[in-house]
Structure formats: C-alpha cells, structure tokens
Design a protein around this motif. Structure first.
Motif, mmCIF file in Angstrom:
data_model
loop_
_atom_site.group_PDB
_atom_site.id
_atom_site.type_symbol
_atom_site.label_atom_id
_atom_site.label_comp_id
_atom_site.label_asym_id
_atom_site.label_seq_id
_atom_site.Cartn_x
_atom_site.Cartn_y
_atom_site.Cartn_z
ATOM 1 N N ALA A 1 0.840 -1.277 -0.098
ATOM 2 C CA ALA A 1 0.183 0.025 0.138
ATOM 3 C C ALA A 1 0.895 1.216 -0.005
ATOM 4 O O ALA A 1 1.974 1.084 0.571
ATOM 5 C CB ALA A 1 -1.013 -0.014 1.286
ATOM 6 N N LYS A 2 0.545 2.237 -0.730
ATOM 7 C CA LYS A 2 1.175 3.444 -0.836
ATOM 8 C C LYS A 2 0.225 4.767 -0.526
ATOM 9 O O LYS A 2 -0.988 4.590 -0.328
ATOM 10 C CB LYS A 2 1.542 3.654 -2.345
ATOM 11 C CG LYS A 2 2.798 2.845 -2.852
ATOM 12 C CD LYS A 2 3.295 3.023 -4.256
ATOM 13 C CE LYS A 2 4.167 2.340 -4.808
ATOM 14 N NZ LYS A 2 4.634 2.952 -6.009
ATOM 15 N N LYS A 3 0.887 5.831 -0.369
ATOM 16 C CA LYS A 3 0.271 7.059 -0.247
ATOM 17 C C LYS A 3 0.145 7.732 -1.732
ATOM 18 O O LYS A 3 1.287 8.117 -2.320
ATOM 19 C CB LYS A 3 0.835 8.153 0.651
ATOM 20 C CG LYS A 3 0.831 7.562 2.172
ATOM 21 C CD LYS A 3 1.497 8.557 3.130
ATOM 22 C CE LYS A 3 1.639 8.059 4.446
ATOM 23 N NZ LYS A 3 2.433 8.858 5.370
ATOM 24 N N LEU A 4 -0.906 8.064 -2.168
ATOM 25 C CA LEU A 4 -1.041 8.491 -3.416
ATOM 26 C C LEU A 4 -1.908 9.866 -3.511
ATOM 27 O O LEU A 4 -2.704 10.155 -2.610
ATOM 28 C CB LEU A 4 -1.848 7.702 -4.613
ATOM 29 C CG LEU A 4 -1.208 6.301 -4.633
ATOM 30 C CD1 LEU A 4 -2.021 5.508 -5.423
ATOM 31 C CD2 LEU A 4 0.240 6.333 -5.401
ATOM 32 N N ILE A 5 -1.449 10.512 -4.644
ATOM 33 C CA ILE A 5 -2.074 11.971 -4.859
ATOM 34 C C ILE A 5 -3.070 11.805 -6.149
ATOM 35 O O ILE A 5 -2.185 11.348 -7.124
ATOM 36 C CB ILE A 5 -1.191 12.963 -4.981
ATOM 37 C CG1 ILE A 5 -0.666 13.334 -3.327
ATOM 38 C CG2 ILE A 5 -1.954 14.541 -5.038
ATOM 39 C CD1 ILE A 5 0.365 14.282 -3.371
ATOM 40 N N VAL A 6 -4.128 12.098 -6.147
ATOM 41 C CA VAL A 6 -4.836 12.204 -7.460
ATOM 42 C C VAL A 6 -5.407 13.816 -7.807
ATOM 43 O O VAL A 6 -6.247 13.906 -6.812
ATOM 44 C CB VAL A 6 -6.215 11.242 -7.336
ATOM 45 C CG1 VAL A 6 -7.030 11.451 -8.801
ATOM 46 C CG2 VAL A 6 -5.809 9.656 -7.327
ATOM 47 N N ASN A 7 -4.935 14.043 -8.878
ATOM 48 C CA ASN A 7 -5.461 15.574 -9.181
ATOM 49 C C ASN A 7 -6.513 15.448 -10.015
ATOM 50 O O ASN A 7 -6.145 14.822 -11.255
ATOM 51 C CB ASN A 7 -4.076 16.289 -9.635
ATOM 52 C CG ASN A 7 -3.014 16.339 -8.535
ATOM 53 O OD1 ASN A 7 -3.408 16.762 -7.465
ATOM 54 N ND2 ASN A 7 -1.746 16.160 -8.885
ATOM 55 N N LEU A 8 -7.541 16.184 -10.196
ATOM 56 C CA LEU A 8 -8.818 16.114 -10.947
ATOM 57 C C LEU A 8 -9.213 17.526 -11.177
ATOM 58 O O LEU A 8 -9.178 18.267 -10.116
ATOM 59 C CB LEU A 8 -9.945 15.325 -10.714
ATOM 60 C CG LEU A 8 -9.958 13.826 -10.525
ATOM 61 C CD1 LEU A 8 -10.946 13.082 -10.174
ATOM 62 C CD2 LEU A 8 -9.275 13.371 -12.018
ATOM 63 N N GLU A 9 -9.540 18.056 -12.285
ATOM 64 C CA GLU A 9 -10.071 19.292 -12.471
ATOM 65 C C GLU A 9 -11.464 19.478 -13.187
ATOM 66 O O GLU A 9 -11.532 18.591 -14.173
ATOM 67 C CB GLU A 9 -9.024 20.169 -13.346
ATOM 68 C CG GLU A 9 -9.879 21.667 -13.603
ATOM 69 C CD GLU A 9 -8.860 22.564 -14.377
ATOM 70 O OE1 GLU A 9 -8.784 23.812 -14.491
ATOM 71 O OE2 GLU A 9 -7.922 21.977 -15.185
ATOM 72 N N THR A 10 -12.467 19.965 -12.647
ATOM 73 C CA THR A 10 -13.591 20.009 -13.266
ATOM 74 C C THR A 10 -13.537 21.256 -14.332
ATOM 75 O O THR A 10 -13.228 22.346 -14.001
ATOM 76 C CB THR A 10 -14.886 20.146 -12.042
ATOM 77 O OG1 THR A 10 -14.532 21.431 -11.399
ATOM 78 C CG2 THR A 10 -14.869 19.132 -11.374
ATOM 79 N N THR A 11 -14.382 21.015 -15.253
ATOM 80 C CA THR A 11 -14.512 22.211 -16.358
ATOM 81 C C THR A 11 -15.586 22.134 -17.174
ATOM 82 O O THR A 11 -16.574 20.753 -17.134
ATOM 83 C CB THR A 11 -13.145 21.862 -17.495
ATOM 84 O OG1 THR A 11 -13.631 20.445 -18.170
ATOM 85 C CG2 THR A 11 -11.914 21.687 -17.041
#
Length: 344
Positions: free
Chosen positions: A62-72
């Motif tokens: 298991a890892k620490k993850l960052i997920v980046n999303l942008e709403t447009t």
C-alpha cells in the motif's frame, strides 16, 4: 478451442480469492490487509482518458497517492459536427480512469476551473465516508478542495459530480471510474480498455446557434437523444476502435454513468469468460450480456479466437443503432477454421 468454464478454473478461483477480501459480516479482521499503514512519500497517481487505462498495480504494498482532478465546463462535439456543452473531469467524458490498490491512502485534490459557471464536487463510490467525499470537495469556480481516504474495498467503482441538481451534472458528462485492485493485483491479461456509457438529453442553446445543451424535461422523462460510449458518437469506431490480436485476452472496464438507464452490455460474436458482476467480488462465467445499473460497473474478460470486427453494444438495440451506443473491437491474426469458417 476456447475452454468454457463449467467448473471453476484455477485462474477463476484465484480471481475470486483476490476480490473476496472481506466476509459478509464485514468484520474488522477481514480488512487487516486494507487497514495496513500506507508507506512512503506521497506519489502522484497516473490517470488516463478513455479508452486507455493506467498500468496494472501488480504485487506492491500500500502507498500514499495523490490524485489530481479538474472540473471544467467546455464545448465539444457530441455527434458528427454537432457541438454540446459538456461538464467534465479533466476535460474528458468519461473522466480520467483512476487505478489504486486496496489499502492505499489517497489524497484527492479537486480544482474547479476559474471559468466554470457553477460549483462542482466529486462523490466516489469507492469511498467509505459521508457523501463519498462530495461535501468535502464542494469547489466554487477557481477554488481547489481536497480530502484523504483509505481504499478499503477492492472493486470497480463509479465516481460522479454530486452538486445539485445532481442529474444535470451527471447528464452533462461528469462521471468516471476508479479501480481498487486487490492486494497482489488482478490476473494478467493482454489488453485492457476503459468504456463508459451515458445518456444525453439535449435541446438547442439559447446562447449560441447550433450548440446543444442539457434538457431537464427530457431527463425527467428519461427520454435521451443520445446514449453513448465514452461521451461521443463514434468514439469507438473507425480510427478510434479498440484492438487486439488472435489469442489475446481482453479485459474491459465498463461503467454506466447514467443518470437514468440500465445498460445491457454485449459484444457481438464473443462470450464473456469472466464477469465481475457489478464490479464486485462475484465472478460469473460464460455470460452473453451483462446488466450494468446506472451508477454501476462491471469487469468483463474474454479471449479472442478468430480475427474480425466485434461490435460492442448496449443490447437495448435502439440505443445502439439509433442513439449511438455502439463501438468495435478489431481483432487481427490468423484464421482458425476449427472454430469459425465462412461457407461458400
């Protein structure tokens, strides 16, 4: 000739074991693997637009993850040369495919583009917590919000915008899939693709000539003008069709954004060797058509035995042939007349 699974094969048993990570009682002991501490510095997770998917997780911890999303809120082509005002995650319909492992600790950052008209958020069905993260990520135009969650349950899950009016946000294309792989990963296949169905209810815009926009009355009556794979008529046809070679195994991650209709997903000329029903831990075999509810998903796997074009449809066939829910899998390779042979 392709073996049919009247009895569970070793690979099928492995598949069921991988996804069956907690008992029906949901006792804490069965979540021990998922509850193990995620280690290391946070990494930015790779996300991809349909029909592509990120690389398999494999046998990692298991890892620490960052997920980046942008709403447009952006203008795009819905069919032929007809423009429509889509609302999106990362400028695509469906939104980016997110791939994580059970036990991962995920920080999701949601940015709402500065030129958006409305607030947006995200509800991930993979989240154990209020609103699936919707309240925590309510983002006004130009603002960024975030929250952190632990991926406890392996499976394939829908995410979508849950800002009011929710059917309008989803109906404009704000949905996607997140895969939580089990510890040890999924069994290996040769090809993987991302397909998501959604319906669109349209009317002419009062702002721009020729532009289509969401029609709430049609949505209430569940009468869509378009039922589409991956947000556009022809998104999986011609140069956009997906491909495989004879002898390869294919895995399709199939979602249904809705907002209203149930999908009857079928590949003409193929039988699904394995179907992870509703994206969960129950695996069925030798399936012709699988039902995918609105806001649900399924994983289907099959081996391609002979070359040709295999048509992907919602088997509510007026949607396929009249409203756009159709695509193709192109299979190249040598003929196998022991399995299929055309007559003279």
């Amino acid at each position: 000739m392709k073996a049919k699974h009247f009895l569970l094969s070793a690979s099928a048993v492995l598949t069921i074991a991988l996804f069956s990570c907690r008992s029906n009682s949901g006792s804490p002991d069965t979540k021990a693997g998922a509850m193990a501490e995620a280690t290391g510095e946070p990494e930015v997770a790779q996300v991809t637009g349909a029909p592509n998917v990120p690389a398999p997780i494999g046998n990692r911890g298991a890892k620490k993850l960052i997920v980046n999303l942008e709403t447009t809120e952006t203008e795009g082509i819905i069919a032929d040369s007809i423009p429509y005002t889509f609302w999106t995650f990362n400028n695509t319909v469906p939104g980016s495919f997110i791939r994580v492992r059970e036990g991962d600790e995920i920080t999701l950052n949601l940015k709402n583009a500065a030129n958006s008209v409305l607030p947006h958020n995200i509800d991930l069905h993979a989240v154990n917590g209020p609103g699936g993260g919707a309240e925590a990520t309510s983002s006004a135009p130009g603002k960024t919000t975030s929250f952190t969650f632990k991926a406890l349950n392996p499976g394939l899950y829908v995410y979508h915008c849950a800002a009011p009016p929710v059917p309008m946000h989803i109906g404009n294309g704000m949905y996607g899939l997140i895969l939580v792989e089990p510890a040890g990963g999924l069994p290996k296949v040769d090809k993987e693709y991302y397909i998501m169905q959604g319906e669109f209810y349209t009317k002419m815009s009062g702002v721009k000539k020729g532009l289509l926009e969401f029609d709430n009355d049609k949505a209430i009556h569940e009468n869509p003008d378009y039922v589409l794979f991956n947000g556009k008529k022809g998104s999986l046809l011609g140069k956009n069709q997906i491909e495989a070679k004879v002898g390869e195994t294919v895995r399709l991650f199939v979602g249904n954004g809705g907002p209203n209709l149930t999908s009857s997903f079928h590949v003409i000329g193929e039988i699904f060797d394995n179907v992870y029903l509703e994206g969960g831990s129950t695996v069925s075999h030798n399936i012709q058509t699988t039902m995918i509810p609105s806001g649900g998903a399924a994983i289907v796997e099959f081996k391609v035995d002979v070359p040709g074009e295999y048509v992907l449809v919602d088997h509510s066939l007026s949607r396929a042939f009249n409203k756009g829910a159709i695509g193709k899998l192109k299979v190249r390779g040598e003929e196998n007349h022991a399995i299929f042979k055309k007559g003279k």
